[in-house]
Design an enzyme around this catalytic site. Sequence first.
Site, mmCIF file in Angstrom:
data_model
loop_
_atom_site.group_PDB
_atom_site.id
_atom_site.type_symbol
_atom_site.label_atom_id
_atom_site.label_comp_id
_atom_site.label_asym_id
_atom_site.label_seq_id
_atom_site.Cartn_x
_atom_site.Cartn_y
_atom_site.Cartn_z
ATOM 1 N N GLU A 197 19.232 -7.899 46.893
ATOM 2 C CA GLU A 197 18.314 -7.415 47.929
ATOM 3 C C GLU A 197 19.133 -6.903 49.104
ATOM 4 O O GLU A 197 20.043 -7.595 49.560
ATOM 5 C CB GLU A 197 17.378 -8.534 48.393
ATOM 6 N N ALA A 234 19.653 -17.174 52.377
ATOM 7 C CA ALA A 234 19.424 -17.467 50.967
ATOM 8 C C ALA A 234 18.664 -16.303 50.354
ATOM 9 O O ALA A 234 18.194 -15.407 51.056
ATOM 10 C CB ALA A 234 18.641 -18.774 50.805
ATOM 11 N N MET A 235 18.513 -16.343 49.020
ATOM 12 C CA MET A 235 17.857 -15.242 48.298
ATOM 13 C C MET A 235 16.987 -15.807 47.202
ATOM 14 O O MET A 235 17.416 -16.666 46.436
ATOM 15 C CB MET A 235 18.922 -14.297 47.724
ATOM 16 N N ASN A 271 15.821 -14.904 44.276
ATOM 17 C CA ASN A 271 15.843 -14.394 42.901
ATOM 18 C C ASN A 271 14.990 -15.278 41.986
ATOM 19 O O ASN A 271 15.069 -16.498 42.056
ATOM 20 C CB ASN A 271 17.276 -14.376 42.368
ATOM 21 N N HIS A 313 11.191 -21.932 52.019
ATOM 22 C CA HIS A 313 10.963 -20.489 52.132
ATOM 23 C C HIS A 313 11.288 -19.781 50.820
ATOM 24 O O HIS A 313 10.476 -18.988 50.315
ATOM 25 C CB HIS A 313 11.819 -19.937 53.269
ATOM 26 N N GLU A 314 12.454 -20.060 50.271
ATOM 27 C CA GLU A 314 12.858 -19.355 49.057
ATOM 28 C C GLU A 314 11.992 -19.769 47.876
ATOM 29 O O GLU A 314 11.657 -18.931 47.031
ATOM 30 C CB GLU A 314 14.341 -19.603 48.757
#
Length: 884
Positions: free
Chosen positions: A122, A263-264, A266, A298-299
Site C-alpha cells: 500500500e 502497520a499494514m 494485508n 485497527h489492522e
Amino acid sequence: MREGNATAIQRLDYRAPTYWIATVDLTFDLDPAKTLITSKMAVKRNSAQAHGPLVLVGEELTLLRCLIDGEPVSFRQEGNDLVIDAPDRDFELTLRNTCAPEKNTALSGLYTSGGSFFTQCEAEGFRRITYFLDRPDVMAVYTVTLRADAAKYPVLLSNGNLLEQGTLDGGKHFAKWHDPFPKPSYLFAVVAGDLVAREQRITTRSGKDHLLQVYVRRGDLDKTEHAMNSLIASIVWDEKRFNLPLDLERFMVVGVSDFNMGAMENKGLNIFNTSALLCSPATATDADFQRVEAIVAHEYFHNWTGNRVTCRDWFQLSLKEGLTVFRDREFSMDMAGSASARAVQRIQQVRNLRAIQFPEDAGTMAHPVRPDSYVEINNFYTATVYEKGAEVVGLYQTLLGRDGFAKGMALYFERHDGQAVTCDDFAQAMADANPGSPLSSRLDAFKRWYSQPGTPHVAAQGEYDAEGHTYTLRLSQRNAKGPLPQVIPVRMGLVGPEGQALPLQLQGEIAARGTDTVLILEEAAQAFTFVNVMVPPVPSLLRGFSAPVLLEDGLSDPQLLTLLRFDADAFNRWEAGQRLSLKRLLRAARSGQPLQLDNAYVEAMRAVLRHADLDPAFKAEALKLPDAAYIAEQLEVVDPQAIHAAVEAAWDQLAAALRDDWAWAFDAHQVTGGYSPNAVDAGKRALANLALAMLVRGAVAQGDPVWPGRAYQRVKTASNMTERFGALAALVNAHAELAEPALVHFHALFADDALVIDKWFMLQARTPERGGAVFERAKKLLQHPDFTLKNPNRARSLLVQLCNMNPGAFHRSDAAGYVLWAEQVAAIDAINPQLAGRLARAMDRWSTLAEPYRTAAQEALKRLAERSTLSNDVREIVTKALGA
C-alpha cells in the site's frame, strides 16, 4: 527512484480499466540480490470499455518474459508502463521478471530487513514486485508459491490459507498459500525469514476454530503477549459489536523493524512496525501498551472495513481509514471501561486532532477528507484522511445513534461485500438503513464533510430572558476553505450557576428532552430558544467534541470556571480548563510580554489536582497546557519563540505555585504491586509522572537537589518503563544537571533494544529549548553511532520530532533549523521518499510565521525546490507550500 515529474491525478477522471484480473498465480524464487517472480494472470475483458491495449505498471523491475496463452506477444515499455497488444477477449498472461530486494531502501514492494524478506504494497508497492494493474478496484484471487533457502528462511508466509509445503533440492523448501477472498494488489503480502511465533487457538462466537500467530525475530517473543491479547479482544469485540466474524482459518501478524508505517492490514497477514507490536513492562510505557492495543485492533478491523469492502480508487482512502480509525476508537473506549476512562480516551483523540489535523486543514496541504487530486498518493495518508475522517464517521453515529449506526453498517456489508466502492456508497447505506432519520433528510448537505477542506468555525452567543425564563442560543458557522454550510451536530447542555444540570425544552416542544441533547446546525446561522429556564445558564456546547470544529462562544472566566467545577460532561470539563489556559497563553504570545498567571487560574488548577472525585488520569490531562501547535492555530501571525516563552513561563509558575500539591500528588499516586497497563494504574502513573516533572522543574529553578536526586534514583531503579522514562523526561525537560548522567545510564541499560533507544533520541529532540542547547544536541545526535537515516523509526525519533514537533527548537532566528531541515529532507529523499515527505511537512504553515522566520523558511523551501532529483513525494509538498 521516482523523480518529481508526474502530473496530478484527478478524482473526476476515474474510469474502470479495460481489463480485469480474476486470478493471480505467483511464484517467488527468493534471493536478496535478485528475486525471480513468475506471474500467471487470468485476464478478463471489460466489455463496458472500448477495446485497447493492456497497460500494466512496474517500477525497478527487469522483465524477462511476456506470454499470452503461452505464446510470445507484442509489447513495449514506456517509462514505468508495460503496454501489451492484448486481444479483445479473455486470456492468460504470463510474466517473468526480477527485482532486487536488498537494494530497496524505499521499503515499498519486496525488500529485506534484518536478513528477512518483507513486503509493503500500500499504496502502490505491488508494481515494484511485478507488472500489474496496480489499482484498488482490480480485485483478484491469489495463489502464491514461495521458494527459498530452508536454513536462512525457514518461515514462508503469504495471504490466506496454507495449502502445501515441502522440501526441494539444493537445501531449499517451498510453501503454497491461497487466499479465497478477492483482494486488490495493495493487500498482497509475503514474509520469509528466520522468525518465531506466539500461537493461540480460539473458537469464535460463530463456533469456528482459528489459529492466531504473532511472528517476530528471535529474542522478541516475550514482548508479544499484549499484542496477542489485543488481537483476541479485537476479534471478540468485532463479532459482538458489529456481527463481523474472523473469516480465515488462521490470522497472522508479523513484526519488522524497517517499516514506513505503523502497520499494514494485508488480508490475513498483517505486517507491523515493531514499535506498534512489541510490549513489555520493562521496555514499553503505558502509552505504548495503549498504542499497540489500538493499532492491533485497527489492522484487524480492516479485515472487513478495507479488505472485504475496499476502495474503488485512492481518493476514497478515508472510506477504509476514517471508518477503521473510528472503529478502533470505539474499541479502545470500550476496553477502557469506566466513563472517566472513556473520557480520557476522547480527550487524547481531540488533543491529537488539534495538534496535527487542525494545522493541516489550515496549511498548504489542506484537502478534503476525500481529496480531489494528488500527485503522489503517499502524501495523502494524512491526519485529515484518518483523524478527521474518523470524526466524520462519528457524526453518523451522533446523528443516528449507536443502534442506527449498526444498522447502517449491516446494510453496507450486505450491499458491498467483496466490492471496491466509494464514500458515497457508505453514506447512502447509512441513510437508507435509517429512513426518516436526521441524516436521511440531510444527506447531500452532510456529504460536504467529504468535499470541503478546512475546519469550520462555530460561533455561539446566548441570551437569557429573566422575565420570560427563556434562553436563546444563536449559532453560526463559517469556513474560509469551504463556503457551503455543513451539517454540524452540536451536543449540548445548560449548567446552572450552582452546577445543576438544567432540563432542556425547546420552544414548541411539549416536554423537556432531558439535560443533554443534540442540536443540528445546518444553515449559516440558526437560533434555538429554550423555555422554562429558571436561572441564568452557562452553555456547555460540543459535549464529547461532537463535531470537528473550532468553537467561539465568548465564555467569561467565571463561566468557564463553572464548567470546570460542575459540567456533567467530562470532556467539556477538561475543555473549560484548556480554554482558561489558552486565554492566558494567547494574551502573552500576542503581546510579547512576560506571562504572569493570576491567582484565580492557579487556584482552579489546584482544585483540579486536589479534587477527591476526579480520576488521576483525568487530572493528568486537565493539568496539561494546550499544545504549541494548537496555540499557533489561534494566531494570524505566529511567533514560535513567543509561544514557547509563554508555555515555559506557565509551566514554571505552576511548578512553583503548586509545589506542595505536586508533592502530595506524587506520593499519593504511587502504584504498588505487579505492573498492569489497566486504566486505573496507568492513570495513577500518568499523574505521578506529571507531578515529578513539575517538582524537578521547580527544584532546578530553586537550586534544590532533592527532587532531581529522587528522579535520578528512579531512572536507575524503577520497575517499569513508564516510571523510568517519566523520571528521565523530568530531568531532561528541566535541563537538570543530572540529566546527562541519567541519559548515559539509560542508553547503557537499553543499548541493545532499538525501540527503547528510539525513545532516547525522541526525548532529546523534543526537549523544550533553552538557549539553543536542544538544537545543538540534536545536530550532534545526527552523528551518533546509533543514528541512521535508513531506519524510519530512528529518523522519525530525531528529525521528525525536532522539526515537526518542537517549534521552540526548530524555528530559530538564524535559520539554522530550516537549513538542517532542507539538508535532511534531501538526504532522506534519496533513500526513502515516503519518509522524506513526512519530514517535508514541517513547513506547511511557514506563511503564517512572523519575521524573520517567514522569509528564512521561504528561502529554505526555494532552495529545496531547486533540486532536480526530488521525488514526487517531496516535490508535491514543497510546490504546494510555495503556492506554485
